[in-house]
Design an enzyme around this catalytic site. Structure first.
Site, PDB file in Angstrom:
ATOM      1  N   CYS A  25       0.878  -1.183   0.000  1.00 56.36           N
ATOM      2  CA  CYS A  25       0.000   0.000   0.000  1.00 56.36           C
ATOM      3  C   CYS A  25       0.912   1.228   0.000  1.00 56.36           C
ATOM      4  CB  CYS A  25      -0.899  -0.023   1.232  1.00 56.36           C
ATOM      5  SG  CYS A  25      -1.973   1.419   1.350  1.00 56.36           S
ATOM      6  N   CYS A  64      -4.713   6.206  -4.439  1.00 55.10           N
ATOM      7  CA  CYS A  64      -4.071   4.887  -4.362  1.00 55.10           C
ATOM      8  C   CYS A  64      -2.616   5.089  -4.768  1.00 55.10           C
ATOM      9  CB  CYS A  64      -4.780   3.914  -5.308  1.00 55.10           C
ATOM     10  SG  CYS A  64      -4.043   2.271  -5.349  1.00 55.10           S
TER      11      CYS A  64
HETATM   12  N1  LIG Z   1      -6.358  -2.193  -2.349  1.00 55.34           N
HETATM   13  C1  LIG Z   1      -4.967  -2.511  -2.706  1.00 55.34           C
HETATM   14  C2  LIG Z   1      -4.026  -2.240  -1.508  1.00 55.34           C
HETATM   15  C3  LIG Z   1      -3.994  -0.774  -1.108  1.00 55.34           C
HETATM   16  C4  LIG Z   1      -3.407   0.070  -2.199  1.00 55.34           C
HETATM   17  C5  LIG Z   1      -3.554   1.575  -2.047  1.00 55.34           C
HETATM   18  N2  LIG Z   1      -4.337   2.050  -0.950  1.00 55.34           N
HETATM   19  C6  LIG Z   1      -2.202   2.260  -2.115  1.00 55.34           C
HETATM   20  O1  LIG Z   1      -2.052   3.358  -1.565  1.00 55.34           O
HETATM   21  O2  LIG Z   1      -1.301   1.685  -2.779  1.00 55.34           O
HETATM   22  C7  LIG Z   1      -4.860  -3.995  -3.109  1.00 55.34           C
HETATM   23  O3  LIG Z   1      -5.710  -4.787  -2.678  1.00 55.34           O
HETATM   24  O4  LIG Z   1      -3.890  -4.310  -3.825  1.00 55.34           O
END
Ligand SMILES: N[C@H](CCC[C@H](N)C(=O)O)C(=O)O
Length: 300
Positions: free
Chosen positions: A79, A217
């Site tokens: 993340c 994200c």
């Molecule tokens: N939901 C993403 C993880 C969090 C990614 C995001 N919040 C970031 O800042 O990279 C997954 O299941 O791969």
């Protein structure tokens, strides 16, 4: 640390409005089930967040491991916004000890090194993108009646990046876009919709695996930049020169660079908003009626 009787400390933080519950658990004593994580991330019955960061002492190159969970309780490898907020927590707690200004943080996708910048932002070495060929290279993203070709980019976690004419084309994004072939993503995928804002300047919306549409994200911003570099015919490796893109997300702005080596770095803010105490009984109680409620009133 918190057991069924003791209250559990927590903090709340965000990076470009991708928000997280942070739970310090240095001795790895809290066995947080997916249901407990989902309860904590619930924006009505819990604290509310896109994900959870459990802070666990590690051994080896990094002293701390970021145990990241999505809002539905599912695990993810990495993340990007979360690792900046995790680093801010360590800095604030006086635990950010790193050599030469870089702090290593262990994640399920490997160690990521962060640097605290003079302007208050945090830069993360996100590793190199993987651009697998084959069936996953080009997939199709569908929302309602509309479909777009998308590029698969792996930043430790999977992303399908679709360039669209307008971010509104993706609609309300209340549910996960369909991605085909479904076989490309047996564990699900994060989907980004991207428009141009100018030379080396893009904007995105994102539907995150395990969390729904979020305001930002970090790994997605990196995946979008890597896809845009290739769409724009740039080649940092061949040119021997790094390329930097500005990536606007609904919750703010990230700056992403692809080095000639292929390494990707991301720079952005990280804010701790609050700290408090969780009632352990609330956290661990089982809610048999909860199944009924979620069956009757699906959470939006
Ligand atoms: N939901 C993403 C993880 C969090 C990614 C995001 N919040 C970031 O800042 O990279 C997954 O299941 O791969």
């Amino acid at each position: 640390m918190g057991t069924a009787q003791q209250p559990v400390p927590f903090l709340k933080g965000h990076g470009t409005e991708n928000d997280f519950v942070i739970i310090p658990d240095p001795d790895d004593r809290l066995d947080l089930s997916p249901a407990a994580v989902a309860r904590l991330c619930d924006r009505r019955a819990g604290i509310g967040a896109d994900g959870l960061l459990r802070v666990v002492r590690a051994t080896g190159e990094a002293e701390w491991f970021m145990d990241y969970r999505n809002a539905d309780g599912s695990l993810a490898e990495m993340c990007g916004n979360g690792v900046r907020v995790f680093a801010r927590y360590l800095q604030r707690a006086g635990l950010a000890k790193g050599e030469g200004g870089d702090l290593p943080i262990a994640t399920r996708a490997g160690v990521r090194r962060v640097r605290f910048e003079d302007d208050g932002d945090i830069t993360v070495a996100m590793g190199a993108a993987a651009l697998p060929g084959g069936p996953a290279e080009s997939v199709t993203v569908t929302v309602g009646e509309r479909s777009w070709p998308a590029r698969h980019v792996d930043m430790g976690n999977p992303h399908a990046v679709a360039f669209v004419a307008s971010l509104a084309d993706a609609g309300p994004l209340r549910e996960a876009p369909a991605v085909s072939p479904a076989s490309a993503y047996p564990q699900g995928v994060n989907v980004e919709f991207v428009v141009d804002r100018g030379p080396r300047h893009v904007a995105l919306r994102v539907h995150e695996r395990g969390s729904g549409e979020t305001r930002s994200c970090g790994t997605g911003a990196c995946a979008v930049m890597v896809a845009a570099v290739r769409r724009d015919g740039l080649d940092p490796a061949a040119d021997g020169r790094a390329v930097t893109y500005t990536v606007d997300v609904p919750g703010g702005r990230l700056v992403v660079t692809e080095e000639a080596s292929g390494a990707v770095t991301m720079k952005g803010p990280a804010v701790i908003v609050a700290e408090g105490t969780l009632d352990a009984e609330w956290l661990y109680q089982s809610w048999p009626h909860q199944a009924h409620i979620s069956a009757t009133f699906p959470r939006t």
